[in-house]
Design a protein around this motif. Structure first.
Motif, short mmCIF file in Angstrom:
data_model
loop_
_atom_site.label_atom_id
_atom_site.label_comp_id
_atom_site.label_asym_id
_atom_site.label_seq_id
_atom_site.Cartn_x
_atom_site.Cartn_y
_atom_site.Cartn_z
N CYS A 188 -20.39 1.14 -14.62
CA CYS A 188 -19.60 1.70 -15.37
C CYS A 188 -18.53 1.58 -15.11
CB CYS A 188 -19.89 3.47 -14.45
SG CYS A 188 -21.42 3.92 -14.03
N HIS A 189 -17.75 1.26 -13.74
CA HIS A 189 -16.35 0.98 -13.84
C HIS A 189 -16.15 -0.18 -14.77
CE1 HIS A 189 -15.79 4.64 -11.90
NE2 HIS A 189 -16.86 4.77 -11.64
N MET A 190 -17.25 -1.06 -14.99
CA MET A 190 -16.62 -2.34 -15.23
C MET A 190 -15.81 -3.45 -14.24
SD MET A 190 -17.54 -2.11 -18.95
CE MET A 190 -17.82 -0.37 -18.83
N ALA A 191 -16.40 -4.96 -14.67
CA ALA A 191 -15.53 -5.83 -13.94
C ALA A 191 -14.20 -6.22 -13.54
CB ALA A 191 -16.33 -7.09 -14.16
N ASN A 192 -13.87 -5.10 -14.56
CA ASN A 192 -11.68 -5.56 -14.75
C ASN A 192 -11.39 -3.94 -14.17
OD1 ASN A 192 -12.17 -3.34 -16.73
ND2 ASN A 192 -11.42 -4.66 -18.18
N GLY A 193 -12.07 -3.01 -13.46
CA GLY A 193 -11.88 -2.01 -13.07
C GLY A 193 -11.66 -0.54 -14.08
N LYS A 194 -11.75 -0.96 -15.71
CA LYS A 194 -10.48 -0.04 -16.68
C LYS A 194 -12.46 0.56 -17.08
CE LYS A 194 -7.77 -3.94 -17.89
NZ LYS A 194 -6.92 -4.51 -19.32
N GLY A 195 -12.84 0.81 -16.80
CA GLY A 195 -13.84 2.04 -17.24
C GLY A 195 -14.17 2.24 -18.14
N ALA A 196 -14.61 3.38 -18.97
CA ALA A 196 -15.49 3.10 -20.48
C ALA A 196 -14.47 4.28 -20.87
CB ALA A 196 -16.87 3.00 -20.59
N PRO A 197 -13.90 3.84 -22.35
CA PRO A 197 -12.66 5.13 -22.00
C PRO A 197 -13.85 6.03 -22.63
CG PRO A 197 -12.23 2.65 -23.27
CD PRO A 197 -13.61 3.14 -22.54
N LYS A 198 -13.31 7.55 -22.51
CA LYS A 198 -14.13 8.58 -22.70
C LYS A 198 -15.25 8.80 -21.55
CE LYS A 198 -10.82 9.51 -26.23
NZ LYS A 198 -10.20 10.14 -26.10
N LYS A 234 -19.16 9.00 -1.73
CA LYS A 234 -20.18 9.61 -1.09
C LYS A 234 -21.58 9.97 -1.03
CE LYS A 234 -22.87 9.19 3.70
NZ LYS A 234 -23.10 8.36 4.14
N ASN A 235 -21.01 10.82 -1.80
CA ASN A 235 -21.84 12.33 -2.32
C ASN A 235 -22.24 12.61 -3.49
OD1 ASN A 235 -21.72 12.81 0.82
ND2 ASN A 235 -19.64 14.35 0.41
N GLY A 236 -21.67 11.83 -4.54
CA GLY A 236 -21.68 11.39 -6.26
C GLY A 236 -20.81 12.84 -6.37
N MET A 237 -20.16 13.04 -7.68
CA MET A 237 -19.17 13.70 -8.16
C MET A 237 -19.60 14.12 -9.88
SD MET A 237 -16.04 11.91 -8.11
CE MET A 237 -15.21 13.00 -9.00
N SER A 238 -19.13 15.03 -10.06
CA SER A 238 -19.59 15.91 -11.68
C SER A 238 -18.66 16.81 -12.14
CB SER A 238 -20.80 16.70 -11.67
OG SER A 238 -20.90 17.69 -10.90
N GLY A 239 -18.49 17.11 -13.16
CA GLY A 239 -16.97 18.05 -13.49
C GLY A 239 -15.87 17.55 -14.42
N VAL A 256 -7.91 11.87 -15.62
CA VAL A 256 -7.49 10.71 -15.10
C VAL A 256 -6.82 9.93 -15.62
CG1 VAL A 256 -8.11 7.46 -13.99
CG2 VAL A 256 -9.27 9.94 -13.41
N ASN A 257 -5.22 8.96 -15.42
CA ASN A 257 -4.49 8.64 -16.26
C ASN A 257 -4.02 9.42 -17.54
OD1 ASN A 257 -4.01 6.76 -14.09
ND2 ASN A 257 -5.65 5.20 -15.38
N GLY A 258 -4.18 11.00 -17.55
CA GLY A 258 -4.43 12.04 -18.61
C GLY A 258 -4.54 11.32 -19.67
N GLU A 259 -6.24 11.37 -19.19
CA GLU A 259 -7.74 11.85 -20.00
C GLU A 259 -8.41 12.15 -19.39
OE1 GLU A 259 -8.57 10.21 -23.52
OE2 GLU A 259 -7.10 9.42 -23.34
N THR A 260 -9.08 13.47 -20.39
CA THR A 260 -10.30 14.29 -18.57
C THR A 260 -11.96 13.23 -19.25
OG1 THR A 260 -8.91 16.32 -19.98
CG2 THR A 260 -11.53 16.06 -18.87
N TYR A 261 -12.13 13.53 -18.10
CA TYR A 261 -13.32 12.57 -17.68
C TYR A 261 -14.25 14.15 -17.50
CZ TYR A 261 -11.27 8.67 -17.79
OH TYR A 261 -10.99 7.29 -18.77
N ASN A 262 -15.74 14.00 -18.39
CA ASN A 262 -16.95 14.80 -17.24
C ASN A 262 -18.33 13.87 -17.55
OD1 ASN A 262 -17.55 17.22 -16.61
ND2 ASN A 262 -17.43 18.39 -19.03
N SER A 263 -18.04 13.64 -16.88
CA SER A 263 -19.37 12.39 -16.45
C SER A 263 -19.96 13.20 -15.16
CB SER A 263 -19.06 11.23 -15.85
OG SER A 263 -18.42 10.74 -17.76
N VAL A 264 -21.24 12.46 -14.91
CA VAL A 264 -21.95 12.51 -13.48
C VAL A 264 -22.01 11.04 -12.76
CG1 VAL A 264 -24.03 13.04 -12.57
CG2 VAL A 264 -22.97 14.57 -14.76
N MET A 265 -21.57 11.56 -11.70
CA MET A 265 -21.42 10.04 -10.97
C MET A 265 -22.68 10.49 -9.50
SD MET A 265 -18.35 7.90 -8.77
CE MET A 265 -19.48 7.66 -7.21
N ALA A 266 -23.94 10.33 -10.02
CA ALA A 266 -24.94 9.93 -9.06
C ALA A 266 -24.40 9.70 -7.30
CB ALA A 266 -26.72 9.62 -9.50
#
Length: 151
Positions: A60-70, A93-98, A102-112
């Protein structure tokens, strides 16, 4: 007779000048080192964290740490990671959602939840805090992860 003695001496001097065994007179100052290079415990933790990252996070966060836009936020130069270390530890540790910004961009994904031990969470935090130009804080220990998780 003097000429006979001077010639071998001259040849010897010339041959000595081309010798490969030269005395090194320059002082070798150490290169500037970062905390990663000077603290062996941190370096070991970063190395272990890289293995965890490459196994579980890289998709998800890619080898370069830049993630995937949006879709998946960047970790490289991430203001969220820099400013929210406790929330980042809890997320790993616990995952996150909501929504997060990050850097002015809104993300609303789920990390298990990844099922990582506190040691592994500390190691991956040390890896991402010290990769891709990040230099976020001091070394995180498993004891600190345990304290954060219990809150």
């Amino acid at each position: 007779m003097k000429k006979v003695l001077i010639l071998p001496l001259l040849v010897f001097c010339l041959m000595s000048c081309g010798s490969e065994k030269k005395e090194e007179k320059a002082i070798n100052y150490p290169k500037k080192t970062s905390l990663k290079q000077t603290d062996p415990k941190l370096k070991e933790s970063i190395n272990r964290g890289e293995l965890v990252y490459n196994d579980l996070c890289i998709t998800c966060h890619m080898a370069n740490g830049k993630g995937a836009p949006k879709a998946f936020p960047p970790l490289a130069n991430s203001d969220y990671l820099r400013d929210n270390q406790v929330a980042s530890i809890k997320g790993i540790k616990n995952g996150m959602s909501g929504e997060i910004i990050v850097n002015g961009e809104t993300y609303n994904s789920v990390m298990a939840p990844l099922g990582l031990s506190d040691d592994e969470v500390a190691d991956v935090m040390n890896y991402i805090n010290n990769s891709w130009g990040n230099n976020y804080g001091k070394m995180i220990t498993s004891q600190e992860v345990t304290k954060v998780i219990k809150k």
